[in-house]
Design a protein around this motif. Structure first.
Motif, short mmCIF file in Angstrom:
data_model
loop_
_atom_site.label_atom_id
_atom_site.label_comp_id
_atom_site.label_asym_id
_atom_site.label_seq_id
_atom_site.Cartn_x
_atom_site.Cartn_y
_atom_site.Cartn_z
N LEU A 345 -12.83 -8.42 -8.87
CA LEU A 345 -12.58 -7.32 -7.94
C LEU A 345 -11.53 -6.35 -8.50
O LEU A 345 -10.47 -6.77 -8.95
N ALA A 346 -11.84 -5.08 -8.49
CA ALA A 346 -10.94 -4.07 -9.03
C ALA A 346 -10.26 -3.26 -7.94
O ALA A 346 -9.37 -2.46 -8.21
N VAL A 347 -10.69 -3.44 -6.67
CA VAL A 347 -10.14 -2.64 -5.58
C VAL A 347 -9.60 -3.58 -4.52
O VAL A 347 -10.26 -4.57 -4.17
N THR A 348 -8.42 -3.31 -4.00
CA THR A 348 -7.86 -4.16 -2.95
C THR A 348 -8.32 -3.65 -1.59
O THR A 348 -8.73 -2.49 -1.44
N GLU A 349 -8.20 -4.55 -0.60
CA GLU A 349 -8.60 -4.18 0.75
C GLU A 349 -7.77 -2.99 1.24
O GLU A 349 -8.29 -2.08 1.89
#
Ligand SMILES: Nc1nc2c(ncn2[C@@H]2O[C@H](COP(=O)(O)OP(=O)(O)OP(=O)(O)O)[C@@H](O)[C@H]2O)c(=O)[nH]1
Ligand SMILES: [Mg+2]
Length: 464
Positions: A345-349
């Motif tokens: 995953l490259a994007v956080t919530e």
């Protein structure tokens, strides 16, 4: 065409789907049904249908004009009025192949029956008063139901649940009309009905209509499915997601951005809800004429959808195209799907939350299937949260036609209340009450126009 009129000609059609099957049925209905089939029927014991018992099954053969056997059959005889159409009905059970079925049908037509129009058997059942209009509509809904729940609703409507509720309300209004008219015609003997008493009845019916209207969204969705659009920029895995949801290879998947051009639609049953899932072209700026049309369609679908599945590639940074899409999705009933979790995953919530503060986020891999169960749970939860109530056994309005008639009835009653409050004469109030009663009657077909009836039955299949 009014209900109760006798329809003269005898009609026939193949009532089972065309194709190979154990049996297939040719259905014949009308005054001449029994005598007509008798001319082509021979039984080994020399019996004829005319002297058979009602509701009996009769073994034998159907012969062509030259006396050659077309097929070995079992013929059921149902005499008026104890039949589906309330006319004489004969059902010829043949072997389920195209040639025997067509041969038998042609023979029956040759002997004087007319080919039935779509829905004509059910239309006759309606015209002869065996079913009202909402029950006739339920017949087709039972046939076409996509989930257990929509099937249950259709069965309830077929039993007459909706009709009964409508009829009660109509009776209340017609009773009130009678009281008003008696007051007008015999002012000395009867006297005007008290405005408070009239108001109580009007408001009571108005409230019941209101409660039914609340169910219309649920009803439409159950009947037609939840219109779900999969959107996202090219190559994020929209088509892969569709394939995962339908558990099949429905849409073409390639590593080339811009693979999907047209809209691809499939019905999926998720937790008992029918989702009509549409895969769309990846949304981006493009000079390609075909792709451009696809992108326009995708945006239009997203705007009209009940639910948007907004897909991003969770394994790479958000791009400008993602962000502008997230902005468009904000405020809609939606789920953000962060795909390609198998690549990391490259994007956080928190980053997604900048754009979509309240939208549920589900991380999945359309490649491995990871996260599918959670996604399905979230989809169902979104619908329940949106007020789609499938738990109760209450009455649900499933058709736009019914919704429209109920809305008109409610509006007329609102008008009646206003007239009453202004202290205007009772005959003016009566006009609106009559209008409301008529609108309610459209649901059951008591006050409906012929063209509406024709349109409803034209939607049926032949033989039903
Ligand atoms: N590793 C990995 N690859 C995926 C996943 N989902 C899709 N892909 C790959 O991503 C590429 C694009 O997938 P598609 O499903 O065609 O993407 P799309 O969004 O429909 O693309 P367009 O139709 O072009 O807009 C294909 O090579 C897929 O195999 C995933 O979860 N993990
Ligand atoms: Mg695609």
């Amino acid at each position: 065409m009014t209900r109760g009129n006798w329809v003269e000609d005898t009609i026939a059609a193949i009532a089972t789907p065309l194709g190979e099957g154990g049996i297939g049925i040719v259905r014949v209905s009308g005054t001449e049904a029994i005598s007509l089939v008798d001319q082509a029927f021979v039984s080994p014991k020399g019996r004829n249908l005319a002297s058979s018992r009602n509701w009996s099954l009769n073994y034998g053969w159907i012969l062509d004009g030259a006396g050659e056997k077309i097929d070995e059959v079992i013929v059921s005889v149902m005499r008026a009025p104890s039949s589906y159409t309330r006319e004489n009905v004969v059902e010829i059970n043949c072997h389920g192949g195209l040639i025997p079925l067509q041969g038998v049908l042609e023979r029956v037509l040759e002997l004087g029956a007319r080919l039935a129009e779509p829905g004509e058997f059910t239309k006759r059942a309606f015209l002869h008063g065996r079913l009202d209009l909402s029950q006739a509509e339920a017949v087709i809904d039972v046939i076409r139901a996509k989930t257990d729940r929509s099937h249950r609703l259709a069965v309830r409507q077929l039993e007459g649940g909706l009709s009964e509720a409508i009829r009660h309300m109509r009776q209340d209004l017609i009773g009130l009309l009678a009281a008003i008219e008696a007051g007008i015609d015999y002012p000395d003997e009867v006297g005007d009905i008290e405005p408070e008493a009239a108001m109580e009845i009007i408001e009571g019916v108005e409230q019941r209509i209101g409660e039914m209207l609340v169910t219309a969204d649920t009803g439409r969705i159950l009947r037609e499915g939840i219109d779900t659009a999969i959107v996202g920029r090219p190559n994020v895995g929209k088509s892969s997601l569709l394939n995962l949801l339908v558990r099949g290879n429905r849409a073409i998947v390639t590593e080339i951005p811009g693979t999907t051009r047209d809209v691809i639609e499939e019905i999926v049953n998720i937790g008992g809800f029918p989702f009509v899932v549409r895969d769309t072209a990846g949304i981006r700026h493009t000079e390609d004429v075909i792709e451009k049309i696809g992108v326009e369609r995708a945006i239009a679908l997203m705007e009209g959808a009940d639910l948007v599945l907004c897909v991003v590639d969770g394994s790479s940074r958000l791009e400008e195209e993602d962000v502008s899409l997230l902005e468009q999705v904000r405020g809609k009933t939606a789920v953000l799907v962060a795909n390609k979790s198998d690549l990391g995953l490259a994007v956080t919530e928190a980053e997604y939350r900048q754009w979509l503060p309240n939208t549920p986020i589900v991380t999945i891999s359309a490649l491995t299937g990871q996260g599918l169960a959670e996604l399905e749970e979230v989809l169902v939860a979104q619908m329940i949260q949106g007020g789609i109530d499938l738990t109760g056994d209450s009455l649900v309005v499933t058709r736009a036609r019914h919704k429209q008639a109920l809305k008109e009835a409610k509006a007329s009653l609102g008008e009646a209340c206003r007239t009453l409050n202004q202290g205007l004469p009772m005959d003016l109030v009566a006009v609106d009450i009559r209008g409301a009663a008529e609108s309610l009657g459209e649901v059951t077909g008591d006050t409906v126009r012929d063209e509406v009836i024709n349109r409803i039955f034209a939607d049926f299949c032949i033989g039903k």
